[in-house]
Design an enzyme around this catalytic site. Structure first.
Site, PDB file in Angstrom:
ATOM      1  N   THR A  99      20.302 -15.049  27.348  1.00  0.00           N
ATOM      2  CA  THR A  99      19.337 -15.773  26.521  1.00  0.00           C
ATOM      3  C   THR A  99      18.019 -15.010  26.521  1.00  0.00           C
ATOM      4  OG1 THR A  99      18.424 -17.972  26.046  1.00  0.00           O
ATOM      5  CG2 THR A  99      18.531 -17.365  28.364  1.00  0.00           C
ATOM      6  N   ASN A 100      16.927 -15.650  26.150  1.00  0.00           N
ATOM      7  CA  ASN A 100      15.607 -15.009  26.198  1.00  0.00           C
ATOM      8  C   ASN A 100      14.559 -16.057  26.556  1.00  0.00           C
ATOM      9  OD1 ASN A 100      14.591 -16.206  23.622  1.00  0.00           O
ATOM     10  ND2 ASN A 100      16.324 -15.056  22.818  1.00  0.00           N
ATOM     11  N   ALA A 101      13.310 -15.635  26.614  1.00  0.00           N
ATOM     12  CA  ALA A 101      12.254 -16.492  27.171  1.00  0.00           C
ATOM     13  C   ALA A 101      11.637 -17.466  26.174  1.00  0.00           C
ATOM     14  CB  ALA A 101      11.156 -15.614  27.760  1.00  0.00           C
TER      15      ALA A 101
ATOM     16  N   ALA B  94      14.142 -17.293  18.403  1.00  0.00           N
ATOM     17  CA  ALA B  94      14.419 -15.979  18.984  1.00  0.00           C
ATOM     18  C   ALA B  94      15.946 -15.884  19.134  1.00  0.00           C
ATOM     19  CB  ALA B  94      13.719 -15.841  20.327  1.00  0.00           C
TER      20      ALA B  94
END
Ligand code: C5P
Length: 217
Positions: A25-27, A92
């Site tokens: 995943t991402n932030a 995102a």
């Protein structure tokens, strides 16, 4: 006075599972998208949010469609895009997903582990094929060459406006209240906003979207 518009807003990260307990995943926290949704609602518009996994409270008056993966988000946006006037893609979206998701938890064995990834579809490139008179606004989160990269994305994905967003520092970017932003328009104009509150950027985005809609009528 323009009639109420239908806003479709994507928010948050996507999650690409390796096995039932692990994922890429991402932030992204989803804050930016939810603030755009709040700003559009406050201005009297209708809002659908397509969100990845977030821990935010949903705006009461918005319809929220929950998604996990980039493929889910792609499907949800494609289904809902034809009825929207304005698409704001703050999500995102993970660029890649594992080629295989294991049904069972993968146990550790060798010293190295090779994970094979494949590209996710680009949602903005896909919706351009369905576009009628919609306004499309995107985001570019960049650590370097911020403006050059954002301008390239705006042109490639044929957006009306992109918010170039410098990330990587602690003061602005993901999961905080501020971003350092420049608005890039399809007519070549750049408007530097500097460090500002996500809430203020959200209001600016809604105002610019309305201007695009008014000029397309
Ligand atoms: O990830 P990237 O920097 O290319 O994102 C630029 C814009 O494209 C963002 O608005 C993002 O939501 C959108 N995007 C998309 N589909 C993807 C990746 C990004 O629509 N697979």
């Amino acid at each position: 006075m323009i009639k109420p518009l239908n806003f479709l807003v994507s928010a948050g990260p996507t999650r690409e599972h390796i096995d039932p307990v692990r994922f890429i995943t991402n932030a992204s926290s989803g804050k930016m998208g939810f603030m755009v949704a709040e700003a559009a609602l406050a201005a009297g518009h209708q809002v659908k949010i397509v969100t990845g996994p977030v821990t935010l409270e949903y705006p009461e008056k918005a319809e929220v469609i929950e998604t996990i993966t980039a493929m889910d988000m792609h499907a949800a946006i494609m289904t809902n895009f034809p009825e929207c006037d304005v698409l704001v893609m703050t999500a995102a979206v993970c660029d890649y997903r594992p080629t295989k998701t294991s049904i069972n938890k993968i146990h550790k064995s060798d010293e190295t582990f090779i994970l094979r990834l494949e590209k996710n579809p680009d949602i903005l490139l896909s919706v351009r094929r369905l576009e009628k008179n919609q306004t499309i606004i995107g985001f570019a989160a960049e650590t370097n060459d911020v403006i050059i990269s954002a301008r390239r994305k705006l042109e490639k994905k044929r957006m009306d406006m992109i918010v170039a967003n410098e990330v990587g520092g602690k003061e602005y970017g993901f999961a905080v209240e501020h971003i350092k932003a420049t608005l890039l328009f399809k007519n070549g104009e750049n408007r530097e906003l500097g460090r500002c509150r996500k809430k203020d950027i959200a209001e600016i985005i809604v105002k610019e979207a309305i201007k695009f809609q008014e000029s397309s009528r």
